[in-house]
Design a protein around this motif. Structure first.
Motif, PDB file in Angstrom:
ATOM      1  N   THR A  39      10.783  12.918  -4.221  1.00  0.00           N
ATOM      2  CA  THR A  39       9.587  13.189  -3.429  1.00  0.00           C
ATOM      3  C   THR A  39       9.551  12.412  -2.119  1.00  0.00           C
ATOM      4  OG1 THR A  39       8.276  11.422  -4.418  1.00  0.00           O
ATOM      5  CG2 THR A  39       8.305  13.535  -5.581  1.00  0.00           C
ATOM      6  N   GLY A  40      10.321  11.328  -2.031  1.00  0.00           N
ATOM      7  CA  GLY A  40      10.312  10.510  -0.835  1.00  0.00           C
ATOM      8  C   GLY A  40       9.103   9.600  -0.750  1.00  0.00           C
ATOM      9  N   GLN A  41       8.212   9.664  -1.733  1.00  0.00           N
ATOM     10  CA  GLN A  41       7.025   8.809  -1.761  1.00  0.00           C
ATOM     11  C   GLN A  41       7.413   7.347  -1.940  1.00  0.00           C
ATOM     12  OE1 GLN A  41       4.453  10.426  -0.654  1.00  0.00           O
ATOM     13  NE2 GLN A  41       3.104  10.692  -2.413  1.00  0.00           N
ATOM     14  N   SER A  42       6.665   6.469  -1.279  1.00  0.00           N
ATOM     15  CA  SER A  42       6.905   5.039  -1.454  1.00  0.00           C
ATOM     16  C   SER A  42       6.660   4.630  -2.899  1.00  0.00           C
ATOM     17  CB  SER A  42       5.987   4.255  -0.527  1.00  0.00           C
ATOM     18  OG  SER A  42       5.949   2.891  -0.923  1.00  0.00           O
ATOM     19  N   LEU A  43       7.514   3.758  -3.401  1.00  0.00           N
ATOM     20  CA  LEU A  43       7.306   3.241  -4.754  1.00  0.00           C
ATOM     21  C   LEU A  43       6.507   1.937  -4.716  1.00  0.00           C
ATOM     22  CD1 LEU A  43      10.678   3.967  -6.594  1.00  0.00           C
ATOM     23  CD2 LEU A  43       8.610   5.340  -6.472  1.00  0.00           C
ATOM     24  N   GLY A  44       6.072   1.560  -3.515  1.00  0.00           N
ATOM     25  CA  GLY A  44       5.178   0.412  -3.413  1.00  0.00           C
ATOM     26  C   GLY A  44       5.877  -0.934  -3.400  1.00  0.00           C
ATOM     27  N   TYR A  45       7.172  -0.926  -3.240  1.00  0.00           N
ATOM     28  CA  TYR A  45       7.865  -2.203  -3.107  1.00  0.00           C
ATOM     29  C   TYR A  45       9.079  -2.043  -2.200  1.00  0.00           C
ATOM     30  CZ  TYR A  45      11.355  -0.722  -6.614  1.00  0.00           C
ATOM     31  OH  TYR A  45      12.350  -0.060  -7.289  1.00  0.00           O
ATOM     32  N   PRO A  77       0.838  -1.197   0.000  1.00  0.00           N
ATOM     33  CA  PRO A  77       0.000   0.000   0.000  1.00  0.00           C
ATOM     34  C   PRO A  77       0.877   1.253   0.000  1.00  0.00           C
ATOM     35  CG  PRO A  77      -0.698  -1.532   1.715  1.00  0.00           C
ATOM     36  CD  PRO A  77       0.574  -2.072   1.145  1.00  0.00           C
ATOM     37  N   GLN A  78       0.420   2.239  -0.729  1.00  0.00           N
ATOM     38  CA  GLN A  78       1.167   3.494  -0.896  1.00  0.00           C
ATOM     39  C   GLN A  78       1.543   4.139   0.436  1.00  0.00           C
ATOM     40  OE1 GLN A  78       3.192   6.009  -2.774  1.00  0.00           O
ATOM     41  NE2 GLN A  78       1.948   4.745  -4.134  1.00  0.00           N
ATOM     42  N   ASN A  79       0.642   4.009   1.429  1.00  0.00           N
ATOM     43  CA  ASN A  79       0.865   4.741   2.681  1.00  0.00           C
ATOM     44  C   ASN A  79       1.629   3.930   3.723  1.00  0.00           C
ATOM     45  OD1 ASN A  79      -1.009   2.864   3.567  1.00  0.00           O
ATOM     46  ND2 ASN A  79      -2.718   4.303   3.478  1.00  0.00           N
ATOM     47  N   MET A  80       2.111   2.752   3.401  1.00  0.00           N
ATOM     48  CA  MET A  80       2.860   1.967   4.375  1.00  0.00           C
ATOM     49  C   MET A  80       4.247   2.582   4.611  1.00  0.00           C
ATOM     50  SD  MET A  80       3.841  -2.058   4.350  1.00  0.00           S
ATOM     51  CE  MET A  80       2.892  -2.847   5.623  1.00  0.00           C
ATOM     52  N   THR A  81       4.596   2.705   5.900  1.00  0.00           N
ATOM     53  CA  THR A  81       5.884   3.312   6.235  1.00  0.00           C
ATOM     54  C   THR A  81       6.967   2.241   6.361  1.00  0.00           C
ATOM     55  OG1 THR A  81       5.551   3.092   8.611  1.00  0.00           O
ATOM     56  CG2 THR A  81       4.696   5.105   7.550  1.00  0.00           C
ATOM     57  N   GLN A  82       8.197   2.713   6.377  1.00  0.00           N
ATOM     58  CA  GLN A  82       9.343   1.822   6.566  1.00  0.00           C
ATOM     59  C   GLN A  82       9.207   1.045   7.880  1.00  0.00           C
ATOM     60  OE1 GLN A  82      12.349   1.211   4.943  1.00  0.00           O
ATOM     61  NE2 GLN A  82      13.564   0.404   6.617  1.00  0.00           N
ATOM     62  N   GLU A  83       8.701   1.736   8.915  1.00  0.00           N
ATOM     63  CA  GLU A  83       8.551   1.107  10.235  1.00  0.00           C
ATOM     64  C   GLU A  83       7.515  -0.016  10.192  1.00  0.00           C
ATOM     65  OE1 GLU A  83       8.678   4.497   9.755  1.00  0.00           O
ATOM     66  OE2 GLU A  83      10.792   4.458  10.375  1.00  0.00           O
ATOM     67  N   LYS A 106      -3.390  25.179 -12.146  1.00  0.00           N
ATOM     68  CA  LYS A 106      -3.517  25.722 -10.797  1.00  0.00           C
ATOM     69  C   LYS A 106      -4.498  24.930  -9.959  1.00  0.00           C
ATOM     70  CE  LYS A 106      -2.420  30.463 -12.142  1.00  0.00           C
ATOM     71  NZ  LYS A 106      -3.000  31.783 -12.387  1.00  0.00           N
ATOM     72  N   GLY A 107      -4.750  23.701 -10.351  1.00  0.00           N
ATOM     73  CA  GLY A 107      -5.700  22.872  -9.638  1.00  0.00           C
ATOM     74  C   GLY A 107      -5.157  22.426  -8.303  1.00  0.00           C
ATOM     75  N   PRO A 108      -5.812  21.434  -7.719  1.00  0.00           N
ATOM     76  CA  PRO A 108      -5.356  20.882  -6.436  1.00  0.00           C
ATOM     77  C   PRO A 108      -3.968  20.265  -6.550  1.00  0.00           C
ATOM     78  CG  PRO A 108      -7.229  19.643  -7.354  1.00  0.00           C
ATOM     79  CD  PRO A 108      -7.058  20.866  -8.185  1.00  0.00           C
ATOM     80  N   ASP A 109      -3.333  20.100  -5.422  1.00  0.00           N
ATOM     81  CA  ASP A 109      -1.979  19.551  -5.366  1.00  0.00           C
ATOM     82  C   ASP A 109      -1.867  18.275  -6.195  1.00  0.00           C
ATOM     83  OD1 ASP A 109       0.520  18.732  -4.722  1.00  0.00           O
ATOM     84  OD2 ASP A 109       0.028  18.133  -2.658  1.00  0.00           O
ATOM     85  N   PRO A 110      -1.046  18.291  -7.256  1.00  0.00           N
ATOM     86  CA  PRO A 110      -0.926  17.113  -8.130  1.00  0.00           C
ATOM     87  C   PRO A 110      -0.379  15.890  -7.408  1.00  0.00           C
ATOM     88  CG  PRO A 110       0.696  18.798  -8.701  1.00  0.00           C
ATOM     89  CD  PRO A 110      -0.237  19.404  -7.710  1.00  0.00           C
ATOM     90  N   ASN A 111       0.358  16.131  -6.328  1.00  0.00           N
ATOM     91  CA  ASN A 111       0.895  14.994  -5.572  1.00  0.00           C
ATOM     92  C   ASN A 111      -0.218  14.184  -4.922  1.00  0.00           C
ATOM     93  OD1 ASN A 111       3.577  15.481  -6.107  1.00  0.00           O
ATOM     94  ND2 ASN A 111       3.708  16.986  -4.459  1.00  0.00           N
ATOM     95  N   ASN A 112      -1.309  14.866  -4.647  1.00  0.00           N
ATOM     96  CA  ASN A 112      -2.385  14.217  -3.936  1.00  0.00           C
ATOM     97  C   ASN A 112      -3.445  13.631  -4.865  1.00  0.00           C
ATOM     98  OD1 ASN A 112      -3.078  13.473  -1.429  1.00  0.00           O
ATOM     99  ND2 ASN A 112      -3.207  15.561  -0.615  1.00  0.00           N
ATOM    100  N   SER A 113      -3.560  14.222  -6.054  1.00  0.00           N
ATOM    101  CA  SER A 113      -4.640  13.805  -6.940  1.00  0.00           C
ATOM    102  C   SER A 113      -4.201  12.732  -7.929  1.00  0.00           C
ATOM    103  CB  SER A 113      -5.158  15.007  -7.723  1.00  0.00           C
ATOM    104  OG  SER A 113      -4.095  15.571  -8.455  1.00  0.00           O
ATOM    105  N   SER A 114      -2.946  12.310  -7.832  1.00  0.00           N
ATOM    106  CA  SER A 114      -2.428  11.403  -8.850  1.00  0.00           C
ATOM    107  C   SER A 114      -2.663   9.936  -8.527  1.00  0.00           C
ATOM    108  CB  SER A 114      -0.933  11.651  -9.037  1.00  0.00           C
ATOM    109  OG  SER A 114      -0.255  11.400  -7.833  1.00  0.00           O
ATOM    110  N   LYS A 115      -3.537   9.686  -7.547  1.00  0.00           N
ATOM    111  CA  LYS A 115      -3.797   8.284  -7.220  1.00  0.00           C
ATOM    112  C   LYS A 115      -5.085   7.802  -7.880  1.00  0.00           C
ATOM    113  CE  LYS A 115      -2.693   9.046  -2.851  1.00  0.00           C
ATOM    114  NZ  LYS A 115      -2.740   8.914  -1.435  1.00  0.00           N
ATOM    115  N   PRO A 116      -4.964   6.883  -8.821  1.00  0.00           N
ATOM    116  CA  PRO A 116      -6.137   6.414  -9.567  1.00  0.00           C
ATOM    117  C   PRO A 116      -6.952   5.380  -8.813  1.00  0.00           C
ATOM    118  CG  PRO A 116      -4.170   5.364 -10.420  1.00  0.00           C
ATOM    119  CD  PRO A 116      -3.762   6.210  -9.247  1.00  0.00           C
ATOM    120  N   MET A 117      -6.996   5.428  -7.521  1.00  0.00           N
ATOM    121  CA  MET A 117      -7.793   4.462  -6.790  1.00  0.00           C
ATOM    122  C   MET A 117      -8.941   5.190  -6.157  1.00  0.00           C
ATOM    123  SD  MET A 117      -5.079   1.892  -5.145  1.00  0.00           S
ATOM    124  CE  MET A 117      -4.046   3.128  -4.423  1.00  0.00           C
TER     125      MET A 117
END
Length: 256
Positions: free
Chosen positions: A75-81, A46-52, A245-256
């Motif tokens: 970006t430091g975002q998880s790449l999901g693996y 899952p995208q939001n899973m942390t290293q811990e 100038k829409g919403p933060d693209p980092n947040n809207s880029s999840k197609p789920m």
DNA sequence: TGTGAGCGT
């Protein structure tokens, strides 16, 4: 011949022969550490899973030598693996048996042995289009397997009519050169009994779907949307900057 | 035109 040494290692990998494994890193006969039976790759996290969280989940199986959740450099975002290297090969085996297929949120994680990291296994993912709608995943694998070892394959299906093939799919080979050979051999060819030729090419790298690629995509969709008469052209272009100038693209880029 | 971000500082 020196190669006998590696032959012996291969035989050991066929399974523990009754005796319990020593508790420590596996040292091969040439003195270097061998990760092939302790090091795992974990996909579809899952995208939001942390290293811990990653570490504690896999640490529940046994002692971890090292582990890493792979993240985007910028970006430091998880790449999901991620990777997990156990101390004991038995724990690696146990992790595969107990955690592979585990459902976490919307994902089903995949746990498998990591291959030794090398350039030859990177960018071996293919995008295939124009497949006959009747072709199953198994059919597709059969068609491509003549070029090498397939790691994963998928045929995309229509979301609405759930299950009907969209005639496009992905094939990941073990080695990049196998993927290259498959392109040479199958791109523009008609599979047996098919009416249309298929297109086979390297898949886009998801990491490129940031920055410039996102912008071009944005402009393309904007351009496609405004195909009215020519005298509206000035109005069209005034629309495009506002899209940026829409919403933060980092947040809207999840197609789920 | 596109997957469930598949080989890592």
């Amino acid at each position: 011949m020196v190669t006998i040494i590696s032959t012996m290692e291969t035989q050991v990998s066929n399974g523990p022969s009754g005796t319990s494994m020593p508790n420590g890193p596996v040292i091969s006969t040439n003195g270097s550490t061998d990760d092939s039976k302790t090091n795992l790759i974990v996909n579809y996290l899952p995208q939001n899973m942390t290293q811990e969280e990653f570490k504690s989940l896999f640490g529940s199986i046994g002692e971890i030598e090292s582990c890493k959740l792979v993240r985007d450099k910028i970006t430091g975002q998880s790449l999901g693996y991620g990777f997990v290297n156990y101390v004991d090969p038995n724990d690696a085996d146990k992790a595969i048996n107990t955690l592979n297929g585990l459902k976490l949120q919307t994902k089903t994680i995949k746990v498998s042995y990591a291959r030794p990291s090398s350039a030859s296994i990177r960018d071996a993912n293919l995008y295939v289009s124009g497949l006959p709608k009747t072709m199953s995943q198994k059919d597709m694998e059969q068609l491509f397997s003549q070029y090498g070892r397939i790691i994963t394959s998928r045929i995309l299906v229509d979301q609405v009519t759930a299950g009907i093939s969209r005639g496009v799919g992905f094939i990941r080979f073990d080695k990049r050169n196998e993927a290259e050979e498959a392109i040479k051999g199958l791109n523009g060819q008609k599979p047996l009994g098919a009416a249309e030729p298929i297109t086979v090419k390297f898949a886009n790298n998801p990491s490129q779907k940031t920055g410039q690629a996102l912008l071009t995509q944005l402009y393309q969709t904007a351009a496609r949307r405004y195909t009215g008469p020519l005298h509206h052209q000035t109005q069209r272009f005034s629309v495009i900057p506002s899209l940026g100038k829409g919403p933060d693209p980092n947040n809207s880029s999840k197609p789920m």
